[in-house]
Design a protein around this motif. Structure first.
Motif, PDB file in Angstrom:
ATOM      1  N   PRO A  10       0.792  -1.234   0.000  1.00  0.00           N
ATOM      2  CA  PRO A  10       0.000   0.000   0.000  1.00  0.00           C
ATOM      3  C   PRO A  10       0.826   1.288   0.000  1.00  0.00           C
ATOM      4  O   PRO A  10       0.445   2.267  -0.661  1.00  0.00           O
ATOM      5  CB  PRO A  10      -0.838  -0.113   1.269  1.00  0.00           C
ATOM      6  N   ASP A  11       1.964   1.287   0.675  1.00  0.00           N
ATOM      7  CA  ASP A  11       2.781   2.498   0.724  1.00  0.00           C
ATOM      8  C   ASP A  11       3.453   2.814  -0.619  1.00  0.00           C
ATOM      9  O   ASP A  11       3.942   3.926  -0.826  1.00  0.00           O
ATOM     10  CB  ASP A  11       3.818   2.419   1.848  1.00  0.00           C
ATOM     11  N   TYR A  12       3.438   1.874  -1.545  1.00  0.00           N
ATOM     12  CA  TYR A  12       4.009   2.102  -2.877  1.00  0.00           C
ATOM     13  C   TYR A  12       2.942   2.333  -3.945  1.00  0.00           C
ATOM     14  O   TYR A  12       3.251   2.370  -5.132  1.00  0.00           O
ATOM     15  CB  TYR A  12       4.911   0.926  -3.278  1.00  0.00           C
ATOM     16  N   GLN A  13       1.696   2.505  -3.536  1.00  0.00           N
ATOM     17  CA  GLN A  13       0.620   2.704  -4.509  1.00  0.00           C
ATOM     18  C   GLN A  13       0.856   3.894  -5.441  1.00  0.00           C
ATOM     19  O   GLN A  13       0.625   3.777  -6.646  1.00  0.00           O
ATOM     20  CB  GLN A  13      -0.740   2.826  -3.817  1.00  0.00           C
ATOM     21  N   PRO A  14       1.313   5.039  -4.947  1.00  0.00           N
ATOM     22  CA  PRO A  14       1.568   6.145  -5.893  1.00  0.00           C
ATOM     23  C   PRO A  14       2.588   5.776  -6.976  1.00  0.00           C
ATOM     24  O   PRO A  14       2.438   6.157  -8.130  1.00  0.00           O
ATOM     25  CB  PRO A  14       2.086   7.271  -4.993  1.00  0.00           C
ATOM     26  N   TRP A  15       3.628   5.025  -6.603  1.00  0.00           N
ATOM     27  CA  TRP A  15       4.612   4.568  -7.584  1.00  0.00           C
ATOM     28  C   TRP A  15       3.937   3.656  -8.599  1.00  0.00           C
ATOM     29  O   TRP A  15       4.199   3.755  -9.804  1.00  0.00           O
ATOM     30  CB  TRP A  15       5.753   3.814  -6.900  1.00  0.00           C
ATOM     31  N   TRP A  42      12.056  -3.452   5.424  1.00  0.00           N
ATOM     32  CA  TRP A  42      11.946  -3.423   3.975  1.00  0.00           C
ATOM     33  C   TRP A  42      12.576  -4.657   3.344  1.00  0.00           C
ATOM     34  O   TRP A  42      12.151  -5.096   2.277  1.00  0.00           O
ATOM     35  CB  TRP A  42      12.547  -2.147   3.408  1.00  0.00           C
ATOM     36  N   GLU A  43      13.567  -5.239   4.022  1.00  0.00           N
ATOM     37  CA  GLU A  43      14.207  -6.435   3.487  1.00  0.00           C
ATOM     38  C   GLU A  43      13.204  -7.572   3.329  1.00  0.00           C
ATOM     39  O   GLU A  43      13.216  -8.284   2.325  1.00  0.00           O
ATOM     40  CB  GLU A  43      15.369  -6.894   4.394  1.00  0.00           C
ATOM     41  N   LYS A  44      12.318  -7.722   4.306  1.00  0.00           N
ATOM     42  CA  LYS A  44      11.294  -8.767   4.237  1.00  0.00           C
ATOM     43  C   LYS A  44      10.367  -8.542   3.045  1.00  0.00           C
ATOM     44  O   LYS A  44       9.922  -9.493   2.407  1.00  0.00           O
ATOM     45  CB  LYS A  44      10.468  -8.796   5.528  1.00  0.00           C
ATOM     46  N   ARG A  45      10.060  -7.296   2.755  1.00  0.00           N
ATOM     47  CA  ARG A  45       9.190  -6.999   1.604  1.00  0.00           C
ATOM     48  C   ARG A  45       9.828  -7.449   0.301  1.00  0.00           C
ATOM     49  O   ARG A  45       9.150  -7.972  -0.582  1.00  0.00           O
ATOM     50  CB  ARG A  45       8.866  -5.505   1.549  1.00  0.00           C
ATOM     51  N   THR A  46      11.136  -7.258   0.180  1.00  0.00           N
ATOM     52  CA  THR A  46      11.779  -7.665  -1.070  1.00  0.00           C
ATOM     53  C   THR A  46      11.716  -9.173  -1.266  1.00  0.00           C
ATOM     54  O   THR A  46      11.715  -9.650  -2.402  1.00  0.00           O
ATOM     55  CB  THR A  46      13.258  -7.212  -1.137  1.00  0.00           C
ATOM     56  N   MET A  47      11.665  -9.911  -0.181  1.00  0.00           N
ATOM     57  CA  MET A  47      11.653 -11.368  -0.270  1.00  0.00           C
ATOM     58  C   MET A  47      10.328 -11.925  -0.801  1.00  0.00           C
ATOM     59  O   MET A  47      10.192 -13.116  -1.023  1.00  0.00           O
ATOM     60  CB  MET A  47      11.981 -11.989   1.084  1.00  0.00           C
ATOM     61  N   LEU A  48       9.344 -11.066  -1.014  1.00  0.00           N
ATOM     62  CA  LEU A  48       8.080 -11.502  -1.617  1.00  0.00           C
ATOM     63  C   LEU A  48       8.198 -11.661  -3.133  1.00  0.00           C
ATOM     64  O   LEU A  48       7.317 -12.233  -3.777  1.00  0.00           O
ATOM     65  CB  LEU A  48       6.976 -10.484  -1.324  1.00  0.00           C
ATOM     66  N   ASP A  58       1.319 -18.252 -12.852  1.00  0.00           N
ATOM     67  CA  ASP A  58       0.040 -18.977 -12.800  1.00  0.00           C
ATOM     68  C   ASP A  58      -1.089 -18.175 -13.443  1.00  0.00           C
ATOM     69  O   ASP A  58      -1.964 -18.748 -14.086  1.00  0.00           O
ATOM     70  CB  ASP A  58      -0.314 -19.312 -11.350  1.00  0.00           C
ATOM     71  N   ARG A  59      -1.075 -16.856 -13.258  1.00  0.00           N
ATOM     72  CA  ARG A  59      -2.125 -16.018 -13.847  1.00  0.00           C
ATOM     73  C   ARG A  59      -1.985 -15.857 -15.351  1.00  0.00           C
ATOM     74  O   ARG A  59      -2.972 -15.601 -16.044  1.00  0.00           O
ATOM     75  CB  ARG A  59      -2.112 -14.613 -13.205  1.00  0.00           C
ATOM     76  N   HIS A  60      -0.765 -16.010 -15.858  1.00  0.00           N
ATOM     77  CA  HIS A  60      -0.502 -15.740 -17.274  1.00  0.00           C
ATOM     78  C   HIS A  60       0.258 -16.892 -17.925  1.00  0.00           C
ATOM     79  O   HIS A  60       1.386 -16.711 -18.419  1.00  0.00           O
ATOM     80  CB  HIS A  60       0.285 -14.430 -17.417  1.00  0.00           C
ATOM     81  N   PRO A  61      -0.335 -18.082 -17.938  1.00  0.00           N
ATOM     82  CA  PRO A  61       0.376 -19.233 -18.524  1.00  0.00           C
ATOM     83  C   PRO A  61       0.670 -19.012 -20.007  1.00  0.00           C
ATOM     84  O   PRO A  61      -0.110 -18.408 -20.724  1.00  0.00           O
ATOM     85  CB  PRO A  61      -0.608 -20.392 -18.316  1.00  0.00           C
ATOM     86  N   GLY A  62       1.832 -19.466 -20.407  1.00  0.00           N
ATOM     87  CA  GLY A  62       2.219 -19.377 -21.804  1.00  0.00           C
ATOM     88  C   GLY A  62       2.779 -18.045 -22.236  1.00  0.00           C
ATOM     89  O   GLY A  62       3.130 -17.866 -23.397  1.00  0.00           O
ATOM     90  N   ARG A  63       2.894 -17.093 -21.317  1.00  0.00           N
ATOM     91  CA  ARG A  63       3.346 -15.747 -21.688  1.00  0.00           C
ATOM     92  C   ARG A  63       4.722 -15.445 -21.093  1.00  0.00           C
ATOM     93  O   ARG A  63       5.070 -15.927 -20.031  1.00  0.00           O
ATOM     94  CB  ARG A  63       2.345 -14.717 -21.195  1.00  0.00           C
ATOM     95  N   THR A  64       5.456 -14.626 -21.801  1.00  0.00           N
ATOM     96  CA  THR A  64       6.713 -14.113 -21.269  1.00  0.00           C
ATOM     97  C   THR A  64       6.383 -12.998 -20.293  1.00  0.00           C
ATOM     98  O   THR A  64       5.612 -12.091 -20.608  1.00  0.00           O
ATOM     99  CB  THR A  64       7.609 -13.578 -22.403  1.00  0.00           C
ATOM    100  N   LEU A  65       6.962 -13.077 -19.101  1.00  0.00           N
ATOM    101  CA  LEU A  65       6.732 -12.060 -18.071  1.00  0.00           C
ATOM    102  C   LEU A  65       7.933 -11.131 -17.989  1.00  0.00           C
ATOM    103  O   LEU A  65       9.074 -11.579 -17.972  1.00  0.00           O
ATOM    104  CB  LEU A  65       6.544 -12.709 -16.705  1.00  0.00           C
ATOM    105  N   VAL A  66       7.652  -9.851 -17.923  1.00  0.00           N
ATOM    106  CA  VAL A  66       8.686  -8.868 -17.623  1.00  0.00           C
ATOM    107  C   VAL A  66       8.321  -8.285 -16.262  1.00  0.00           C
ATOM    108  O   VAL A  66       7.329  -7.561 -16.125  1.00  0.00           O
ATOM    109  CB  VAL A  66       8.776  -7.770 -18.695  1.00  0.00           C
ATOM    110  N   LEU A  67       9.105  -8.652 -15.277  1.00  0.00           N
ATOM    111  CA  LEU A  67       8.882  -8.172 -13.910  1.00  0.00           C
ATOM    112  C   LEU A  67       9.530  -6.810 -13.760  1.00  0.00           C
ATOM    113  O   LEU A  67      10.713  -6.633 -14.080  1.00  0.00           O
ATOM    114  CB  LEU A  67       9.498  -9.141 -12.908  1.00  0.00           C
ATOM    115  N   LEU A  68       8.754  -5.851 -13.295  1.00  0.00           N
ATOM    116  CA  LEU A  68       9.271  -4.506 -13.033  1.00  0.00           C
ATOM    117  C   LEU A  68       8.979  -4.120 -11.593  1.00  0.00           C
ATOM    118  O   LEU A  68       7.868  -4.334 -11.099  1.00  0.00           O
ATOM    119  CB  LEU A  68       8.586  -3.470 -13.937  1.00  0.00           C
ATOM    120  N   ASP A  69       9.958  -3.530 -10.927  1.00  0.00           N
ATOM    121  CA  ASP A  69       9.669  -2.869  -9.660  1.00  0.00           C
ATOM    122  C   ASP A  69       8.817  -1.652  -9.990  1.00  0.00           C
ATOM    123  O   ASP A  69       8.993  -1.026 -11.043  1.00  0.00           O
ATOM    124  CB  ASP A  69      10.961  -2.406  -8.982  1.00  0.00           C
ATOM    125  N   VAL A  70       7.912  -1.309  -9.091  1.00  0.00           N
ATOM    126  CA  VAL A  70       6.977  -0.226  -9.406  1.00  0.00           C
ATOM    127  C   VAL A  70       7.630   1.155  -9.433  1.00  0.00           C
ATOM    128  O   VAL A  70       7.012   2.103  -9.902  1.00  0.00           O
ATOM    129  CB  VAL A  70       5.740  -0.217  -8.477  1.00  0.00           C
TER     130      VAL A  70
END
Length: 148
Positions: A10-15, A42-48, A58-70
């Motif tokens: 929630p604290d990163y919602q604006p980002w 904050w270290e624990k948050r990164t471990m998610l 699981d939500r997007h089977p068959g697709r290439t995912l590009v993970l971005l930090d917000v």
């Protein structure tokens, strides 16, 4: 076909809202989910991160995912789309350099990562998640990624 994915507390919602608008401006498909902030620093948050990648797989089977930090910004649509052309199952930035006395310094960056839809990519992320779960206090996602 690719999709930009990520998560935020929630604290990163604006980002997140800024990044989503950025991706929309380039017509890039995305899926960013809000998660509750875990106990700890904050270290624990990164471990998610690894767990969230598995959920996105699981939500997007068959697709290439590009993970971005917000807190990322996409600056070029063509270069963003070219990420799907990367060879290999998983891609991320490695930081290497010589330190003092010639010792090599080696670290990873996880702000932008690419995951192809392959069994090998999923196994890699599952291993990353396991290391994230058992990492010592104050370790971050980049540490558990290197150990993976």
């Amino acid at each position: 076909m690719m999709i930009f994915v990520g998560w935020y507390t929630p604290d990163y919602q604006p980002w997140a809202e800024t990044l989503i608008a950025n991706l929309d401006g380039y017509g890039l498909e995305h899926d960013f989910v809000r998660v509750e902030r875990p106990e700890g620093g904050w270290e624990k948050r990164t471990m998610l991160k690894a767990e969230q990648v598995l959920k996105a797989m699981d939500r997007h089977p068959g697709r290439t995912l590009v993970l971005l930090d917000v807190d990322c910004t996409v600056v070029d649509r063509a270069r963003a789309l070219a990420l799907t052309d990367l060879r290999g199952d998983v891609a991320f930035y490695l930081c290497t350099k010589f330190g003092r006395r010639g010792k090599v310094r080696f670290s990873s960056r996880t702000g932008t990562m690419v995951f192809k839809h392959t069994p090998a990519a999923r196994r890699f992320v599952e291993t990353w998640r396991k290391w994230s779960e058992i990492a010592p206090p104050y370790a971050v996602d980049q540490d558990s990624l290197i150990v993976s």
